[in-house]
Structure formats: C-alpha cells, structure tokens
Design a protein around this motif. Structure first.
Motif, PDB file in Angstrom:
ATOM      1  N   ASP A 154      10.206  46.827   8.245  1.00 32.77           N
ATOM      2  CA  ASP A 154      11.423  47.671   7.592  1.00 32.77           C
ATOM      3  C   ASP A 154      10.704  48.936   7.202  1.00 32.77           C
TER       4      ASP A 154
ATOM      5  N   ALA B  40      17.484  46.713  11.763  1.00 31.02           N
ATOM      6  CA  ALA B  40      18.498  45.762  11.904  1.00 31.02           C
ATOM      7  C   ALA B  40      19.815  46.302  12.393  1.00 31.02           C
TER       8      ALA B  40
ATOM      9  N   ASN C 210      19.357  47.335  15.931  1.00 26.12           N
ATOM     10  CA  ASN C 210      19.451  45.881  16.652  1.00 26.12           C
ATOM     11  C   ASN C 210      20.811  45.467  17.054  1.00 26.12           C
ATOM     12  N   GLN C 211      21.765  45.365  15.943  1.00 29.99           N
ATOM     13  CA  GLN C 211      23.120  44.994  15.870  1.00 29.99           C
ATOM     14  C   GLN C 211      24.027  45.787  17.021  1.00 29.99           C
TER      15      GLN C 211
ATOM     16  N   GLU D  31      10.994  43.324  15.604  1.00 28.60           N
ATOM     17  CA  GLU D  31      11.874  42.556  14.549  1.00 28.60           C
ATOM     18  C   GLU D  31      12.714  41.525  15.286  1.00 28.60           C
ATOM     19  N   LYS D  32      13.359  41.925  16.494  1.00 24.13           N
ATOM     20  CA  LYS D  32      14.172  41.100  17.317  1.00 24.13           C
ATOM     21  C   LYS D  32      13.374  39.968  17.748  1.00 24.13           C
TER      22      LYS D  32
ATOM     23  N   ASN E  26      12.415  37.789  14.690  1.00 18.81           N
ATOM     24  CA  ASN E  26      13.729  36.979  14.565  1.00 18.81           C
ATOM     25  C   ASN E  26      13.848  35.748  15.331  1.00 18.81           C
TER      26      ASN E  26
ATOM     27  N   THR F 140      17.251  34.469  10.437  1.00 22.34           N
ATOM     28  CA  THR F 140      16.306  35.402  10.720  1.00 22.34           C
ATOM     29  C   THR F 140      14.889  35.660  10.178  1.00 22.34           C
TER      30      THR F 140
END
Lengths: 481, 304
Positions: A160, A258, A261-262, A301-302, A305, A345
C-alpha cells in the motif's frame, strides 16, 4: 574593380574567419553540454553581378565571402528515435524499480517472509497434537498465528505504501510536465519571433529540444516541427503544446490499490487533460507508474488477499469440525477482524480464537466420549497436515502455502523479465544517444583542426590587406614624386 | 565514417564501467551474504526449490520432535507394562502356591489374600501412571485417572475409547505420510472392563478365592489369559517402538538431504565465486585504466 574592392574582399574574409573562430569557441565551450548541437558557419563566396547593366558590370571576380548563416547540425530522425527509446527506457525503469520493491516487501526466500511464518504456524498444531491438554502449546500456536496475521498485514502495508508513493510521484511528475510544457510554449513564441526577424535562434532551439526529450522521458511526448519554427508536442495523439499554447494535465483515479481492485473501470489511475478530463495515453515514466498502480501492485495485493482467504477457509473448515477443551464445537479460527469469514483479506485477517482452550483439537464430542471432554488430537493432526495442502483422495491439492509459493515464483519470473527488458532497452537508448552524439556532438580534435584552418585563413587575409597596402603605397609614392 | 566525439566516448566508457561495477557489486553481495539468491528474480526456479525445501525442513524438524516425544511415551508404556507383568506373575505364583497347599491354614491363606490385595492396589497405581499430564492407559480422557475404585472395591475404567475408534488414539506424525500410535488403552492391555475377567477383576477374584481351590483353578486360567493380554500389549508396544526408531533414522537422513539440497540451491560455490570476483576486479581495473587513457589526450595536447 579596384584595389579598394580588394581591400573590401580582404575585410569580408577577416570577419568571416573571425566569426568562424567565434563559433568554434562556442562549440568548444559546450563540449559537455547536454542536448547541445554543434554549429557550423556556412561560408558562401560573394559573386560578381549576375545580370550586367550599363553602370553595373563585373570583371567576373567575386567580392569576398559571406558568413551570415550559422547551421545547427542535427538529425531530426535520430532526435525522434531518441524520444521514443528514452520513453521506453523510463517506462521500464519504473516497472523494474517497482518489482524490486515488491520483492523486498515479500522478503523471500528467507527466514523473515510469510513462507517462514507459515512454516512456524503449522507445527503449532503439531505441538498441540503432541500434547493436546497443555495450554502452553496452545498459547504458542495463538502467538504464532498472530505473527502470521501481522506478517500478512505488514506485507500488505508495504505494498500500500508503495502504491501511495507512486501516486505522489506521478502527481509531482504531472506538475513538472505542466511547467515544462509552458516553457516549451514560451520558447516556441521566442523562436517564432526570431525566425520572422531572420535572427539566429539555435541555442533556444537546443534548449527546447532538451526540454522535449525530458517530456519524452517523463510522459512519452513526441514533437513535430512546424513551418514557422515552432514545435508541436503531442502525447498519445493529444497535442500538449501547439505554437505558444500549452494545455495542462492532471491525475485522476482512486486513492488506494484496494479501490483499484474494487472497481478497475472507475478507479484506475489515468492522466487527463485539465480542463476537459479527456484521457491521455501517456508513455515514459508516467506509463510505468500507471502500470505499477493499475496492475502490478493491485495484482499482487489481490493474490495476497487470495492467499489470506484460502488460509482462513482451509483452517476454519477443519477447525469447525473439532471440539475444544470446554467440549464445545470449534468456531472460526481466522476471521476478518469483525467475525466475518467470507471477506478475509491480507489486510484484515485476524485470529478469532483468543482463549487457548478454545482451539478445537479433538474430534470426539462429549457425547461420543461418554460425557467426558475428549483429549484426542485427531483434528489437530488434520490441521497440521494442511501444510501439505488440501487432502483429496490420498493426495493433496494446492493449499495456501503452494498458492503463495506460486505467486512468489511468478513474481520472480516477472521481475527477471522486466529487468532483462530494461537492460536491452537501456542498451538501445544508449546506442541511439551515441548515434545522435556522433551527428550533433562536439569533437575537440575536429574543432582544433577547424580553428587552425580559420586561423591560417585569417592570417592570409591579413597578408592580403598588407599586400594591397604596399601596392597602394607604391602607386601613390610614384605619382606624388 | 562514423564521427566519434569525446562526449560519446565518455558516455560509452561510463556505461561499460557501470556494467563492470554492477557485476562486481553482485558478486560482492553474493560473497558477503553467502547466498546466490537474495530475491526471487535472481533465480525463480531456485526460489521455488528453496521454498519447497524450507517447508520440508520445517516439517522434518517438527516430525523429529514428534518422534522424540512419541518415543518417551512408548518407553514409559513399555516399562509400566513390564512392571505390571512382573507383578501379575507374582500374583500367579501366589495363586499356584495357594492351590498347591490346599491344606494351608487360615492365617496363611489370609496372608496370601492380603498380599494379592496389596499387589492389586499397586497395579492400580501403575495403570494410572501419568505422563505429560495424560494417564498412559486412559485413551483420550482429559481426566487424571484411567481406573478408579467405584466405592465397592471394583476398579472401573474411566478413560475414553477402547482402541476401536482410531480418533481416540494418541498418535505421532513421524513423516508426511506415516503416523505411529504411541498409546495403548486400558481395555486393550488389561481386558474388557466390567466383565470381571479383566486384570483387576481377576486379581480381585484371586484374593477372594484363596480358600476355594475350585474357583482358584478357574481364576488361574483367567490369570493366564490376562498375562497373555499383557504380553501381547508389550509386543505391540515393542513393534511400534522399533517402527519409531526406523522413523527417527529416516527423519535424520531426510533432514540431512534437505539441508544439503538447500545449501546446493541457495549457497554460493565459494572457490568459484572468489575466482569470479577476482576476474571481475581485474576486468574492472583494466576498464578503468583504458578509460583513463582514452579520455585524456586531444589534439590540444599536441599543438604548440
């Protein structure tokens, strides 16, 4: 034709050679200046009258030399190549740096990475299996689980952090690009005025070229020369500078990986015109940073998670079949910090069990164990074996460990590929620079040779003056006697 | 002919020098860390191997712990059973003595009965032996007794499981694919509880029947059955102990193999790296010297 006109010829020769030496001096002075193109005095002989008239006749001998034009020696195609190659190299440099940082965030292979924390975590269940009623072993497992969760959090945190840093530097870069674009617009204006009044603007043009090259590296700009001496700078088909007008750019998109990704469609980072909001397809450093923020970091990150969710699902599904030391059925072992188990996550994974006795290690319910609380460790064994993967018909399918390992290996391959591409691209752009340098660069040997030539020519012209003078002297003294 | 300029020469020389220096730095990093892989991109395949091997090593270390722990349990069980067997043999001797001397007087019979009763209590103590907080013969009980006096002089089994449900077994994972059971429950070693024909029931009968040769004969054959049971249990524990030892050997071999493999994957080949470092240093110095020579002279040096 008279002796006086010969004097005039000598005069033009003197000033022409002097000018040539001045230009040589300018070249030598700028031998190490980045973006400087060497200059040359274009000498032209001044001929006699081309069309004879009654009072204007010529004896076919010209009347000296003209040294008004100073040419900048450069190859427009090589300049364009340089812009493209530099943009490519800048793009790859950013991606390479990103991959290096992502690899640092994962700290693999080694004793501080998530793999090593997983390797500490699973044996915790093994220790419980060895001594299922001992709260010490259970306490230890909880501690190790907390460490694992914290490890996932900190890796996520550093990804991040990298994302936020990239966004900051993209903002700074766009501000810089806006300033550079304005400078190019101003230079365009000055060069246009100079061209109209037939003045030299070579040094202004050099300055403008080096600014364009900077824009090429930053944002992948290309330049097209116009007839009036101005340059039109375009980025991905949108014209950034045209004549003395420059448009401004801005950064749009979400505020974290994030968010990207959303909703990738709405939150992807883009460079847009301001005002207008039209998306500019940028190259160079900006493109590298956008790749970092839109695909590299959100991608990892995905995946991380995914690892966290898989770990939670894997452990929870077995843990919930067991019974704890109070004889009650086990609940979730990992959750998202607020009791949920479906949206775990790497950033929110938490250990749901706080009481060591509530770790469900036993397979027998109190009913099956004659009303006693069973001390068997069949479930702890199953949990321990999860480190090998998810059992399915005698073998194991990929568990969280294997998923994580695959991710790290893929990261290594990606990083190595990017690093190789960067090496190749850097070599290409250095070669283009060398080619450009071989056309426009200053060679001191050459300048010294030229200087000698001009010096000799200057002395010869001086000799001419003195010869004419002595001729005149002879004539006047003879007449006057 | 290509024009060569001093600036271009400087640029290319600098690039070459940087390349040399980067190679030197990489080697130096390898030398100081002792590892060829400092990040996944150094060798993705090696990283994969390294991660698998590290995971395997963590597993093997835990399994070594399981083996040691399991061995303790097996040894304790073995010695407890051995002791009990000795004592039961003593009971058998006393029974035979009581049978042979049918005409023993009352006080002598009483003495045998008392002695048998005493042995029975000692057997109870052995059967309730606790290792690491768990009664050895109690199966999966969380309580601290395997057998308890129910108040009427009968010793009842208070453990969980009689060995038929594998979930109640106390097992140790000794390799990724092998588990060894390390306990034996009371019912398995001492006979079905509550039937009156288990160890404690039979010994109790012997104490009660000292004066009755007919009953004592039945008790003697019951006692032989119990001894058979104990011997079988001992043999069972012995076999498992042997398996445990094999597992221990396998485990230490595996650990050695894994350590070697990890070292081959991650560690530098010292002589090779030192040689490379030396060669790279020589190369770098040569490049420096050549660059210094190439950059210095211009025509200026030769004009007077």
């Amino acid at each position: 034709m008279s002796l006086f006109s010969t004097l005039n010829t000598a005069n033009t020769a003197l000033s022409a050679q002097q000018r040539a030496i001045e230009v040589t001096g300018q070249n030598i002075a700028n031998v190490n200046t980045d973006g400087y193109s060497r200059q040359r005095v274009d000498m032209q002989s001044v001929g006699g009258t081309a069309v004879p008239a009654i009072w204007s006749v010529s004896n076919q001998v010209g009347s000296g030399v003209d040294a008004d034009t100073i040419t900048r020696i450069r190859d427009a195609f090589l300049e364009a190549r340089a812009q493209t190659e530099h943009a490519g190299a800048s793009n790859l440099t950013v991606q390479d740096t990103t991959y290096t940082q992502v690899q640092q965030a994962f700290r693999e292979p080694g004793t501080t990475g998530i793999q090593s924390m997983l390797s500490d975590f699973w044996p915790g269940f093994g220790d419980i299996a060895n001594n299922s009623t001992d709260t010490g072993a259970r306490e230890q497992l909880l501690e190790r689980s907390q460490t694992l969760a914290a490890g996932l959090h900190s890796t996520m945190g550093s990804l991040d952090g990298q994302w936020a840093e990239s966004k900051d530097s993209l903002q700074t870069l766009v501000t810089d690009v806006n300033a550079t674009a304005s400078s190019i617009a101003e230079l365009n204006q000055s060069i246009k005025s100079a061209t109209m009044s037939k003045l030299q603007s070579n040094d202004l043009q050099d300055k403008r070229d080096s600014l364009v090259l900077k824009l090429a590296e930053q944002i992948g700009a290309t330049a097209t020369p116009m007839d009036d001496g101005t340059l039109t700078v375009t980025v991905g088909g949108v014209s950034l500078v045209s004549g003395n007008n420059a448009i401004q750019l801005a950064v749009s998109g979400g505020n974290s990986a994030a968010e990207v990704n959303q909703n990738p469609a709405a939150n992807s980072i883009a460079i847009v015109t301001n005002p207008g909001g039209a998306v500019v397809r940028a190259g160079g450093t900006a493109a590298g940073q956008m790749t970092t923020m839109n695909s590299i970091i959100p991608g990892y990150e995905k995946q991380l998670n995914g690892v966290a969710q898989q770990l939670a699902d894997q452990v929870n599904s077995v843990h919930q079949t067991g019974y704890d030391l109070y004889g009650t059925q086990g609940g979730a072992f990992f959750d998202d910090g607020s009791g949920g188990t479906t949206a775990v996550t790497a950033a929110n994974i938490s250990v749901a069990v706080t009481d060591p006795k509530k770790i469900a290690a036993a397979a027998l319910s109190p009913v099956a164990a004659n009303g006693q609380i069973s001390a068997d460790h069949a479930v702890a064994d199953q949990l321990y074996q999860l480190r090998l993967g998810i059992p399915s018909g005698g073998t194991y399918t990929d568990g969280a460990d294997a998923t994580y390992r695959k991710m790290i290996v893929a990261l290594g391959v990606q990083a190595a590929t990017t690093s190789n591409s960067l090496t190749t691209q850097s070599a290409v752009s250095t070669h283009v620079d060398a080619a450009r340098e071989s056309v426009s660069g200053v060679n001191i040997d050459e300048e010294m040779t030229n200087m000698l030539q001009y010096q000799h020519a200057y002395s010869a012209a001086g000799q001419l003056v003195s010869t004419v003078q002595s001729m005149m002297d002879t004539l006047i003294n003879m007449v006057g006697r | 002919m290509t024009r060569v300029t001093q600036h271009a020469v400087a640029l290319t020389s600098l690039q070459g020098l940087n390349g040399n220096l980067a190679a030197l730095q990489r080697l130096q990093q390898q030398m100081t860390s002792g590892k060829t892989i400092s990040q996944p991109s150094d060798d993705p395949t090696g990283t994969n191997t390294s991660m698998i091997v590290r995971q395997g090593m963590a597993g093997a270390t835990q399994q070594a712990r399981n083996i040691t722990d399991g061995q303790t349990f097996l040894d304790s069980t073995d010695s407890a059973l051995q002791n009990m067997l000795d004592q039961v043999r003593k009971v058998r001797d006393l029974t035979v003595q009581a049978l042979n001397n049918g005409a023993l007087d009352g006080p002598s019979q009483q003495a045998i009965a008392t002695q048998v009763q005493g042995i029975r209590e000692s057997l109870l103590g052995q059967a309730n032996l606790v290792v690491q907080g768990r009664p050895l013969f109690g199966g999966a009980t969380t309580g601290s007794f395997a057998y308890q006096d129910d108040g009427t002089g009968n010793y009842v089994y208070g453990g969980v499981g009689d060995g038929t449900d594998s979930r109640t077994w106390m097992t140790r994972q000794v390799s990724d694919v092998e588990q060894i059971r390390v306990d034996i429950t009371g019912p398995e070693a001492f006979g079905v509880p509550g039937s009156g024909k288990d160890l404690f029931g039979v010994v109790k009968n012997v104490a009660a029947d000292v004066a009755d040769p007919t009953k004592l004969t039945t008790d003697l054959s019951d006692l032989d059955n119990v001894i058979d049971g104990l011997t079988t249990a001992l043999a069972d524990i012995g076999t498992r102990s042997a398996r445990m030892q094999t597992a221990a050997t396998n485990n230490s071999n595996q650990q050695l193999t894994l350590t070697t493999k990890l070292s081959q994957t991650e560690d530098i080949d010292l002589p090779k790296t030192i040689m490379n470092l030396q060669m790279q240093q020589v190369g770098y110095q040569a490049a420096l010297a050549a660059t210094a020579q190439a950059l210095q002279p211009t025509l200026v040096d030769f004009l007077k």
